[in-house]
Design an enzyme around this catalytic site. Sequence first.
Site, short mmCIF file in Angstrom:
data_model
loop_
_atom_site.label_atom_id
_atom_site.label_comp_id
_atom_site.label_asym_id
_atom_site.label_seq_id
_atom_site.Cartn_x
_atom_site.Cartn_y
_atom_site.Cartn_z
N SER A 268 0.84 -1.21 0.00
CA SER A 268 0.00 0.00 0.00
C SER A 268 0.87 1.25 0.00
O SER A 268 1.67 1.44 -0.92
CB SER A 268 -0.96 -0.04 1.20
OG SER A 268 -1.88 1.02 1.15
N HIS B 140 -8.33 1.48 -0.73
CA HIS B 140 -8.25 0.55 -1.86
C HIS B 140 -9.64 0.04 -2.28
O HIS B 140 -9.79 -1.12 -2.67
CB HIS B 140 -7.30 -0.62 -1.54
CG HIS B 140 -5.95 -0.14 -1.13
ND1 HIS B 140 -5.11 0.50 -2.01
CD2 HIS B 140 -5.31 -0.16 0.07
CE1 HIS B 140 -4.00 0.84 -1.36
NE2 HIS B 140 -4.11 0.46 -0.12
#
Length: 306
Positions: A86, A190
């Site tokens: 991430s 996300h």
Amino acid sequence: MLVLVAPGQGAQTPGFLTPWLELPGAADRLAAWSDAIGLDLAHYGTQADADAIRDTAVAQPLLVAAGLLSAAALGETAPDAVAGHSVGEITAAALAGVLDDTAALQLVRKRGLAMADAAAITQTGMSALLGGEPDAVLPHLEKLGLTPANVNGAGQIVAAGTMEQLAALAEDKPEGTRRVVPLQVAGAFHTEHMGPAVAALDEAAKELTPADPKVRYVSNKDGRAVDSGAEVIARLVGQVANPVRWDLCMETFKELGVTALVELCPGGTLTGLAKRALPGVKTLALKTPDDLDAARALIAEHSQTA
């Protein structure tokens, strides 16, 4: 073959940068980055409480700064590949030479602010599912309207969505799932909930002049090694609203023949996954400067380019 990896949001804990700032030059480096992004990284890394560093706009630059500080403390590292989970992908982009450190911090500051703004629109969150097979977990999440935001491998999938959807998940776990653990993050990262942040990050990316990676850069999007700096940045932009496929990154590590993995500060999460998914691969997490000597030795032993 050695891969250097950078953790994502949720890895931070109060005071975790304190011992790192005792290293020569670390405090000055952090102060310069703080000036560049208008955020007192030393304060948040040494004095702020858990709630303060849970703030997305704070946590993300803090984690990238920690990764870069610990990488610098390793000295002239020579990884064969880099990857990040991430927000850790921005750390990896700097390690690969796609961005310089200051540009990486400026980008992640804008990312954190944009994602915090997006998270404020609807009350959302994320929960980790431990255990369970993807064939059972993924359809169950779809039934509840949740997104598999992080497919981490090693029996771990992170679901993201509204708080109501996550509450329903806690009451109705997929078959084979041992536990559902709420994560200390401030939004459904996300997922489609981060759509507004994509536009903001796309604008920020236009100010960048990326270089092509100097070492192999493994992307969260599909586990593929990316050799274009422009594509790395494009993937960083799209990544905020699309799932992290860390499972595919680890599959690529296997295919490359990785024999050792070192996780930058605040290490622990990705080495834990690697221990389960990559048997036989030596792992080391940089938690404090006391881990540096062991990390240097592992790098010297396993890096093909050392």
